[in-house]
Scaffold this active site. Structure first.
Site, PDB file in Angstrom:
ATOM      1  N   VAL A  57       0.813  -1.224   0.000  1.00 29.83           N
ATOM      2  CA  VAL A  57       0.000   0.000   0.000  1.00 29.83           C
ATOM      3  C   VAL A  57       0.846   1.273   0.000  1.00 29.83           C
ATOM      4  CG1 VAL A  57      -2.046  -1.038   1.077  1.00 29.83           C
ATOM      5  CG2 VAL A  57      -0.276   0.001   2.530  1.00 29.83           C
TER       6      VAL A  57
ATOM      7  N   TYR B  69       3.412   5.250  15.410  1.00 32.59           N
ATOM      8  CA  TYR B  69       2.101   4.650  15.115  1.00 32.59           C
ATOM      9  C   TYR B  69       0.958   5.631  15.432  1.00 32.59           C
ATOM     10  CZ  TYR B  69      -1.697   1.163  15.423  1.00 32.59           C
ATOM     11  OH  TYR B  69      -2.867   0.456  15.268  1.00 32.59           O
TER      12      TYR B  69
ATOM     13  N   ALA C 256       1.085   8.871  15.639  1.00 36.69           N
ATOM     14  CA  ALA C 256       1.115  10.001  14.692  1.00 36.69           C
ATOM     15  C   ALA C 256       0.479   9.596  13.362  1.00 36.69           C
ATOM     16  CB  ALA C 256       2.551  10.462  14.479  1.00 36.69           C
TER      17      ALA C 256
ATOM     18  N   ILE D 271      -8.074  -4.935  20.016  1.00 38.84           N
ATOM     19  CA  ILE D 271      -8.768  -6.015  19.319  1.00 38.84           C
ATOM     20  C   ILE D 271      -7.822  -7.214  19.251  1.00 38.84           C
ATOM     21  CG2 ILE D 271      -9.985  -6.682  17.187  1.00 38.84           C
ATOM     22  CD1 ILE D 271     -11.243  -4.212  18.565  1.00 38.84           C
TER      23      ILE D 271
HETATM   24  P1  NDP Z   1      -2.431  -7.548  11.501  1.00 41.19           P
HETATM   25  O1  NDP Z   1      -0.981  -7.359  11.731  1.00 41.19           O
HETATM   26  O2  NDP Z   1      -3.083  -8.793  11.982  1.00 41.19           O
HETATM   27  O3  NDP Z   1      -2.746  -7.403   9.931  1.00 41.19           O
HETATM   28  C1  NDP Z   1      -2.197  -6.350   9.199  1.00 41.19           C
HETATM   29  C2  NDP Z   1      -2.632  -6.471   7.763  1.00 41.19           C
HETATM   30  O4  NDP Z   1      -2.066  -5.400   7.012  1.00 41.19           O
HETATM   31  C3  NDP Z   1      -2.180  -7.767   7.124  1.00 41.19           C
HETATM   32  O5  NDP Z   1      -3.194  -8.246   6.276  1.00 41.19           O
HETATM   33  C4  NDP Z   1      -0.975  -7.354   6.296  1.00 41.19           C
HETATM   34  O6  NDP Z   1      -0.804  -8.204   5.179  1.00 41.19           O
HETATM   35  C5  NDP Z   1      -1.390  -5.941   5.873  1.00 41.19           C
HETATM   36  N1  NDP Z   1      -0.269  -5.079   5.531  1.00 41.19           N
HETATM   37  C6  NDP Z   1       0.724  -4.650   6.345  1.00 41.19           C
HETATM   38  N2  NDP Z   1       1.583  -3.880   5.655  1.00 41.19           N
HETATM   39  C7  NDP Z   1       1.127  -3.835   4.377  1.00 41.19           C
HETATM   40  C8  NDP Z   1       1.591  -3.209   3.194  1.00 41.19           C
HETATM   41  N3  NDP Z   1       2.704  -2.454   3.174  1.00 41.19           N
HETATM   42  N4  NDP Z   1       0.868  -3.353   2.069  1.00 41.19           N
HETATM   43  C9  NDP Z   1      -0.246  -4.120   2.060  1.00 41.19           C
HETATM   44  N5  NDP Z   1      -0.740  -4.730   3.148  1.00 41.19           N
HETATM   45  C10 NDP Z   1      -0.051  -4.597   4.298  1.00 41.19           C
HETATM   46  O7  NDP Z   1      -3.134  -6.250  12.115  1.00 41.19           O
HETATM   47  P2  NDP Z   1      -4.611  -6.039  12.694  1.00 41.19           P
HETATM   48  O8  NDP Z   1      -5.580  -6.855  11.969  1.00 41.19           O
HETATM   49  O9  NDP Z   1      -4.539  -6.114  14.162  1.00 41.19           O
HETATM   50  O10 NDP Z   1      -4.813  -4.490  12.335  1.00 41.19           O
HETATM   51  C11 NDP Z   1      -5.507  -4.042  11.191  1.00 41.19           C
HETATM   52  C12 NDP Z   1      -5.651  -2.535  11.258  1.00 41.19           C
HETATM   53  O11 NDP Z   1      -6.349  -2.170  12.451  1.00 41.19           O
HETATM   54  C13 NDP Z   1      -4.301  -1.797  11.298  1.00 41.19           C
HETATM   55  O12 NDP Z   1      -4.375  -0.606  10.560  1.00 41.19           O
HETATM   56  C14 NDP Z   1      -4.137  -1.486  12.764  1.00 41.19           C
HETATM   57  O13 NDP Z   1      -3.324  -0.357  12.973  1.00 41.19           O
HETATM   58  C15 NDP Z   1      -5.588  -1.219  13.173  1.00 41.19           C
HETATM   59  N6  NDP Z   1      -5.824  -1.368  14.588  1.00 41.19           N
HETATM   60  C16 NDP Z   1      -5.652  -2.581  15.220  1.00 41.19           C
HETATM   61  C17 NDP Z   1      -5.910  -2.691  16.563  1.00 41.19           C
HETATM   62  C18 NDP Z   1      -5.781  -3.984  17.285  1.00 41.19           C
HETATM   63  O14 NDP Z   1      -5.978  -3.971  18.511  1.00 41.19           O
HETATM   64  N7  NDP Z   1      -5.480  -5.096  16.633  1.00 41.19           N
HETATM   65  C19 NDP Z   1      -6.343  -1.543  17.356  1.00 41.19           C
HETATM   66  C20 NDP Z   1      -6.492  -0.331  16.612  1.00 41.19           C
HETATM   67  C21 NDP Z   1      -6.246  -0.272  15.278  1.00 41.19           C
HETATM   68  P3  NDP Z   1       0.652  -8.595   4.600  1.00 41.19           P
HETATM   69  O15 NDP Z   1       1.541  -8.801   5.770  1.00 41.19           O
HETATM   70  O16 NDP Z   1       0.413  -9.788   3.743  1.00 41.19           O
HETATM   71  O17 NDP Z   1       1.051  -7.429   3.779  1.00 41.19           O
END
Ligand code: NDP
Length: 246
Positions: free
Chosen positions: A63, A154, A156, A187
């Site tokens: 992304v 994060y 920011a 979560i």
């Molecule tokens: P995970 O680490 O479980 O999943 C992250 C996802 O993002 C994966 O599918 C990964 O796929 C993808 N990803 C990471 N970097 C890239 C990249 N450069 N390009 C494309 N895809 C990318 O995280 P969560 O499910 O916990 O979090 C999801 C969202 O929710 C995030 O934005 C996080 O900041 C936000 N969030 C989560 C919280 C929590 O408590 N879990 C709380 C608040 C917010 P791949 O590695 O294959 O690229």
């Protein structure tokens, strides 16, 4: 079926919260385009969703790369006919105290979390504007609202996503494109598996509902913001955090 005939892109949809969001969107009738870097994880989720009877396609992309975002948007329109919903969910953490944050780790977190959301928003704008319809949902975080020691980069990036949400809501309103954010608290996913016991204790002690959130808690809020039920809502941040921030 609130999202019948709609096409949704979910970045970071191959696991965790993004996968939960993609599944709920599909259960509500949307065809889902799932974006991630890991081809293997994408293949697994597309197979799982297809076997459940959903329309799902996987797109390998980083992304943070604008060319990847443009290529995915073009391919989704070619494959699925349009783009109605974008969920900017992909995100990473590189936690450390400020004196120890390396420049590379600052840049990487901002590039993926904030610039990634901008890249995909820019890439879907034309097809949405042409159709005079769109729902963009940015997955931010409560730490973008309240800050968190050890997460300067994060938080920011997540605060930046809230500013992006508001500016885009104002800029895109004349094209009938609604832009909102969802701010999850803690979560249960792989990402939060890395939190220390002290961080977990601190979060839970301040959470009135007294439990960790599940991916479906976030996904249900996203379905609401992706559906016509929220047509008069734009530029808002909906906290899904058990009452942690109020
Ligand atoms: P995970 O680490 O479980 O999943 C992250 C996802 O993002 C994966 O599918 C990964 O796929 C993808 N990803 C990471 N970097 C890239 C990249 N450069 N390009 C494309 N895809 C990318 O995280 P969560 O499910 O916990 O979090 C999801 C969202 O929710 C995030 O934005 C996080 O900041 C936000 N969030 C989560 C919280 C929590 O408590 N879990 C709380 C608040 C917010 P791949 O590695 O294959 O690229």
């Amino acid at each position: 079926m609130k999202l019948q005939d709609k096409v949704a892109i979910v970045t970071g949809g191959n696991r965790g919260i993004g996968k939960g969001i993609a599944r709920k969107l599909a259960e509500n009738g949307a065809a889902v385009a799932i974006v991630g870097r890991s081809q293997e994880a994408l293949d697994a989720v597309v197979t799982e969703f297809s076997e459940a009877g959903f329309i799902a396609k996987g797109y390998t992309a980083d992304v943070s790369n604008p060319e990847d975002a443009d290529a995915v948007a073009k391919q989704v329109v070619a494959d699925l006919g349009s783009i109605d919903i974008l969920v900017n969910n992909a995100g990473i953490t590189k936690d450390n105290l400020v004196p120890r944050i390396k420049e590379d780790d600052w840049d990487l977190v901002l590039d993926i979390n904030l610039k990634g959301a901008f890249n995909f928003t820019k890439a879907v704008y034309r097809p949405m504007a042409k159709k005079r319809y769109g729902k963009i949902i940015n997955i931010t975080s409560v730490v973008g609202l309240m800050g968190n020691p050890g997460q300067a980069n994060y938080s920011a990036s997540k605060a930046g996503m809230i500013g992006l949400t508001k500016s885009n809501a104002k800029e895109f309103s004349s094209r009938n494109i609604n832009v909102n954010a969802v701010a999850p608290g803690w979560i249960a996913t792989e990402m939060t598996g890395e939190l220390t016991d002290e961080q977990k204790e601190r979060f839970l002690s301040g959470t009135p509902l007294g439990r960790i959130g599940q991916t479906d808690d976030v996904a249900n809020a996203v379905v609401f913001l992706a559906s016509s039920d929220s047509d008069y809502i734009t530029g808002q941040t909906l906290n899904v955090d058990g009452g942690l921030v109020m």
